[in-house]
Write an enzyme that holds these catalytic residues in place. Structure first.
Site, PDB file in Angstrom:
ATOM      1  N   CYS A 132     -14.945  -4.548   3.727  1.00 12.18           N
ATOM      2  CA  CYS A 132     -13.819  -3.844   3.098  1.00 12.18           C
ATOM      3  C   CYS A 132     -13.091  -2.989   4.120  1.00 12.18           C
ATOM      4  CB  CYS A 132     -14.319  -2.982   1.940  1.00 12.18           C
ATOM      5  SG  CYS A 132     -12.991  -2.092   1.077  1.00 12.18           S
ATOM      6  N   CYS A 135     -11.925   0.423   2.836  1.00 10.58           N
ATOM      7  CA  CYS A 135     -13.041   1.354   2.641  1.00 10.58           C
ATOM      8  C   CYS A 135     -13.506   1.959   3.958  1.00 10.58           C
ATOM      9  CB  CYS A 135     -14.227   0.648   1.987  1.00 10.58           C
ATOM     10  SG  CYS A 135     -13.860  -0.193   0.436  1.00 10.58           S
ATOM     11  N   ASP A 136     -13.602   1.131   4.995  1.00 10.94           N
ATOM     12  CA  ASP A 136     -14.313   1.534   6.208  1.00 10.94           C
ATOM     13  C   ASP A 136     -13.459   1.586   7.475  1.00 10.94           C
ATOM     14  OD1 ASP A 136     -16.643   1.662   4.679  1.00 10.94           O
ATOM     15  OD2 ASP A 136     -17.108  -0.449   5.033  1.00 10.94           O
TER      16      ASP A 136
END
Length: 315
Positions: A132, A135-136
């Protein structure tokens, strides 16, 4: 008999459980093999509102579970093998639990990222391997990153990651990309994106502090090499966890549960879907949680309407 059964946890299922438990509906939540969903495989979560310093993924899920339990939600571990949505009460065949009946069902089984299935991959998720970018990506500011994949998702993630990384290398096993021309053109015009096409990923290389490289076979030369990197983003698609439904619900062309726009209602009245199992666009913890709230409210209104109908029929 249960009023509501929630299949699956994660942000969607747990949010639905919190709302339904607070409404005194005593939901039963059936957890599968990965209680808490994909967030239990992540480390720092910095984009979930309310945590200015961030929070560990497993801790966030444990907190949500405790919150649901506080209001009376019941959790059982099992695997749903078969469903019967032909009549109410609905029936679920759960491994280790037998047949369960419920007046309403919420499905929040999520979607699983497709992985490469190579040595060093799963053990380094959260240590440099991610599925992701949104997300990261922030954790790789100024770092070298690899994106594995050749479709639109890979091009989108590679372009997004250039906001943070010093360079992004796209690794794809074929010498041609599968992405649409407009997505290819956009990525190829980005000076930060480099290309290692016709390369087959063989192994994630890691040290004590995490990922250091990706070993690949260069099919052009027939030799193996290691591409140095600080992070590897696997972008080869997701698949919704809907196999247990065996055609009991309508799904879209990608296999995700189809819901009425603006709701969590499926084609079966009394069966609702929330989270990534019905969302292949956003796939974020906060959007999943929001849809879990929607499912709980939709479910509560459905049960209230059914109760009124049954009462009027008895007059």
């Amino acid at each position: 008999m249960n009023q509501v059964v929630i299949i699956g946890t994660g942000p969607a299922g747990l949010t639905a459980a919190i709302y339904l438990a607070r409404a005194n509906l005593n939901p039963l939540i059936i957890e599968g093999q990965q209680p808490g969903g994909q967030l239990t495989m992540t480390t720092d979560v910095e984009n979930f509102p309310g945590f200015p310093e961030g929070i560990m993924g497993p801790e966030l899920m444990e907190n949500m579970r405790k919150q649901a339990e506080r209001f009376g939600a019941q959790f059982r571990t099992g695997w749903v093998n078969r469903v019967d949505f032909s009549n109410r009460p609905f029936k679920l065949e759960v491994e280790g639990m037998g047949e369960i009946e419920s007046q309403a069902i919420i499905i929040s089984t999520g979607a699983s990222a497709r992985l490469l299935d190579i040595p060093g991959e799963t053990e380094n998720i959260g240590r440099g391997v991610s599925t992701c970018a949104t997300c990261d990506g922030f954790f790789f500011r100024g770092k070298k990153i690899i994106v594995v994949g050749g479709g639109d998702s890979a091009m989108e993630e590679a372009s997004f990651l250039t906001k943070f990384a010093s360079e992004v290398t796209v690794v794809h096993r074929r010498d041609e990309l599968r992405a649409s021309k407009i997505m290819q053109d956009r990525a190829k015009a980005n000076a930060k994106i480099h290309w290692s096409l016709n390369c087959i990923p063989l192994e994630v290389v890691a040290g004590e502090t995490g990922v250091t490289g990706l070993k690949v076979k260069d099919q052009s030369t027939g030799t193996d090499k290691v591409i140095e990197t600080d992070g590897i983003f696997v972008a080869i698609g997701h698949h919704p966890n809907t196999g247990f439904l065996q055609g009991a619900l309508q799904v879209d062309e990608l296999g995700y549960i189809a819901v009425k726009p603006g709701t969590t209602e499926t084609n079966i009245p009394g069966v609702f879907a929330c989270g990534d199992v019905q969302d292949h666009k956003y796939r974020q913890a906060i959007t999943a949680a929001g849809s879990g709230c929607m499912a709980a409210l939709d479910c509560e209104r459905f049960l209230e309407g059914s109760a009124v109908h049954e009462w009027s029929q008895s007059l």
